[in-house]
Design a protein around this motif. Structure first.
Motif, PDB file in Angstrom:
ATOM      1  N   PHE A 139      25.640   1.328 -34.938  1.00 48.63           N
ATOM      2  CA  PHE A 139      26.751   1.469 -35.872  1.00 48.63           C
ATOM      3  C   PHE A 139      27.071   0.126 -36.529  1.00 48.63           C
ATOM      4  O   PHE A 139      26.803  -0.945 -35.991  1.00 48.63           O
ATOM      5  N   LEU A 140      27.642   0.208 -37.711  1.00 48.13           N
ATOM      6  CA  LEU A 140      28.043  -0.956 -38.478  1.00 48.13           C
ATOM      7  C   LEU A 140      29.228  -1.641 -37.813  1.00 48.13           C
ATOM      8  O   LEU A 140      30.177  -0.985 -37.385  1.00 48.13           O
ATOM      9  N   THR A 141      29.177  -2.974 -37.714  1.00 48.09           N
ATOM     10  CA  THR A 141      30.254  -3.741 -37.090  1.00 48.09           C
ATOM     11  C   THR A 141      30.761  -4.828 -38.032  1.00 48.09           C
ATOM     12  O   THR A 141      30.004  -5.385 -38.826  1.00 48.09           O
ATOM     13  N   ARG A 142      32.061  -5.122 -37.930  1.00 48.12           N
ATOM     14  CA  ARG A 142      32.695  -6.222 -38.665  1.00 48.12           C
ATOM     15  C   ARG A 142      33.833  -6.802 -37.833  1.00 48.12           C
ATOM     16  O   ARG A 142      34.460  -6.086 -37.045  1.00 48.12           O
ATOM     17  N   ASP A 143      34.099  -8.075 -38.048  1.00 46.94           N
ATOM     18  CA  ASP A 143      35.254  -8.745 -37.446  1.00 46.94           C
ATOM     19  C   ASP A 143      35.837  -9.664 -38.510  1.00 46.94           C
ATOM     20  O   ASP A 143      35.730 -10.891 -38.436  1.00 46.94           O
ATOM     21  N   LEU A 144      36.422  -9.055 -39.534  1.00 42.99           N
ATOM     22  CA  LEU A 144      36.860  -9.792 -40.713  1.00 42.99           C
ATOM     23  C   LEU A 144      37.858 -10.883 -40.350  1.00 42.99           C
ATOM     24  O   LEU A 144      38.896 -10.613 -39.744  1.00 42.99           O
ATOM     25  N   GLY A 145      37.532 -12.113 -40.723  1.00 46.34           N
ATOM     26  CA  GLY A 145      38.408 -13.244 -40.462  1.00 46.34           C
ATOM     27  C   GLY A 145      38.360 -13.767 -39.048  1.00 46.34           C
ATOM     28  O   GLY A 145      39.056 -14.713 -38.712  1.00 46.34           O
ATOM     29  N   ARG A 146      37.565 -13.160 -38.212  1.00 47.12           N
ATOM     30  CA  ARG A 146      37.409 -13.511 -36.788  1.00 47.12           C
ATOM     31  C   ARG A 146      38.763 -13.541 -36.086  1.00 47.12           C
ATOM     32  O   ARG A 146      39.403 -14.569 -35.949  1.00 47.12           O
ATOM     33  N   ARG A 147      39.178 -12.396 -35.588  1.00 48.90           N
ATOM     34  CA  ARG A 147      40.521 -12.236 -35.022  1.00 48.90           C
ATOM     35  C   ARG A 147      40.798 -13.166 -33.847  1.00 48.90           C
ATOM     36  O   ARG A 147      41.926 -13.606 -33.655  1.00 48.90           O
ATOM     37  N   SER A 148      39.780 -13.489 -33.054  1.00 54.34           N
ATOM     38  CA  SER A 148      40.014 -14.323 -31.881  1.00 54.34           C
ATOM     39  C   SER A 148      40.244 -15.795 -32.235  1.00 54.34           C
ATOM     40  O   SER A 148      40.873 -16.529 -31.474  1.00 54.34           O
ATOM     41  N   ASP A 149      39.736 -16.225 -33.372  1.00 59.46           N
ATOM     42  CA  ASP A 149      39.871 -17.625 -33.796  1.00 59.46           C
ATOM     43  C   ASP A 149      39.796 -17.658 -35.318  1.00 59.46           C
ATOM     44  O   ASP A 149      38.776 -18.049 -35.895  1.00 59.46           O
ATOM     45  N   PRO A 150      40.861 -17.250 -35.995  1.00 54.34           N
ATOM     46  CA  PRO A 150      40.802 -17.010 -37.443  1.00 54.34           C
ATOM     47  C   PRO A 150      40.471 -18.245 -38.277  1.00 54.34           C
ATOM     48  O   PRO A 150      40.808 -19.372 -37.911  1.00 54.34           O
ATOM     49  N   PHE A 151      39.790 -17.998 -39.389  1.00 53.66           N
ATOM     50  CA  PHE A 151      39.566 -19.024 -40.405  1.00 53.66           C
ATOM     51  C   PHE A 151      39.494 -18.329 -41.751  1.00 53.66           C
ATOM     52  O   PHE A 151      39.419 -17.106 -41.826  1.00 53.66           O
ATOM     53  N   ASP A 152      39.533 -19.108 -42.828  1.00 55.38           N
ATOM     54  CA  ASP A 152      39.625 -18.559 -44.175  1.00 55.38           C
ATOM     55  C   ASP A 152      38.283 -18.516 -44.884  1.00 55.38           C
ATOM     56  O   ASP A 152      37.345 -19.247 -44.537  1.00 55.38           O
TER      57      ASP A 152
END
Length: 288
Positions: A139-152
């Protein structure tokens, strides 16, 4: 007559629907997975021996330009009104803006396993099983913005830093160079962590999921991202009139990069074209 690649944010509901349907049909026909296989086959990092074409090399831009053209041709065989849209990640910067909408690419992955649950490419829709990958996930996966260690995402200033460099690329023609438009856009930086990811690379990292590896083509956003990267080459060419792809000639036999990079008039595997052939595409398409 040249066709137009549009900003995804300007697509009508009908244009979105036709683009999505064409992608799903190319997938159904089995053609899409061949693009994944090709990217996997030609993703060769600096540390490996042999020719580098897709990444960490001057041919990063023409190689992906040709890949985009091939996918676009496949889409237009399904529906000749379809062209590749681009995602301007300097403007559409949130996890709910274009292209992460229900009627285009769907949204973020769920927290438990990053599985995308919305939109036409969600696994439960039954149309987008991942068959060619470096993992066992279907299945397709995404973690937009990296929730555990966010960056822009990269900014207009980050792009301008690359665009104002008047030289296409410099020796040793790899991921370590700190000058030249190509690597400033591709984004192999110095240092550690998110600060070292620039432009193109930073976007892959920001999206996460399958976009993190060589099988990144499995996420349809790959094409919208690379169309925007291609647009930057298009803009750079017009800003620096007369500036050309480099190296113009192959590194010599005593050079560590001999046989490892593609010069301007050398064939660009796996196609029978050269970077020189791909420098000007105005008769094929333009950007809106």
């Amino acid at each position: 007559m040249a066709y137009v690649r549009k900003d995804a944010a300007t697509l009508t509901s009908g244009e979105k629907r036709r683009f999505v349907n064409a992608l799903l049909e190319v997938k159904r026909r089995g053609e899409y997975d061949e693009f994944v296989r090709m990217h996997l086959a030609y993703y060769a990092p600096d540390g490996e021996r042999g020719l580098r074409t897709a990444h960490m090399a001057p041919s990063f831009l023409p190689w992906h330009r040709r890949l985009l053209l091939d996918l676009e041709s496949a889409l237009r065989r399904v529906d000749d009104s379809v062209t590749l849209p681009y995602w301007d990640w300097t403007r559409d910067r949130t996890t709910t803006s274009v292209p992460w909408t229900e009627d285009l690419l769907g949204g973020n992955g769920r927290r438990s396993d990053n599985r995308v649950m919305t939109g036409p490419f969600a696994h439960q829709q039954g149309n987008w099983a991942i068959r060619v990958s470096v993992t066992d996930e279907e299945f397709l996966t995404r973690d937009l913005g990296r929730r555990s260690d966010p960056f822009d995402l990269p900014t207009e200033r980050d792009l301008e830093w690359a665009l104002r460099d008047p030289v296409y690329d410099v020796a040793p023609w790899d991921s370590t160079v700190t000058e030249g438009f190509r690597n400033k856009l591709e984004g192999w930086g110095t240092g550690r962590g998110s600060a070292s990811w620039r432009n193109h690379n930073r976007v892959h990292r920001w999206i996460g999921g399958v976009m993190l590896g060589a099988a990144s083509v499995n996420d349809p956003v790959f094409w919208l991202h690379h169309a925007f990267v291609d647009l930057q080459w298009y803009r750079w060419q017009r800003r620096h009139g007369g500036a050309r792809y480099l190296p113009a000639t192959p590194p010599g036999s005593g050079n560590a990069q001999h046989g490892r990079v593609v010069a301007r008039h050398e064939k660009l595997p796996p196609w029978d074209v050269t970077p020189n052939d791909l420098e000007e595409v105005g008769q094929i398409y333009r950007y809106g």
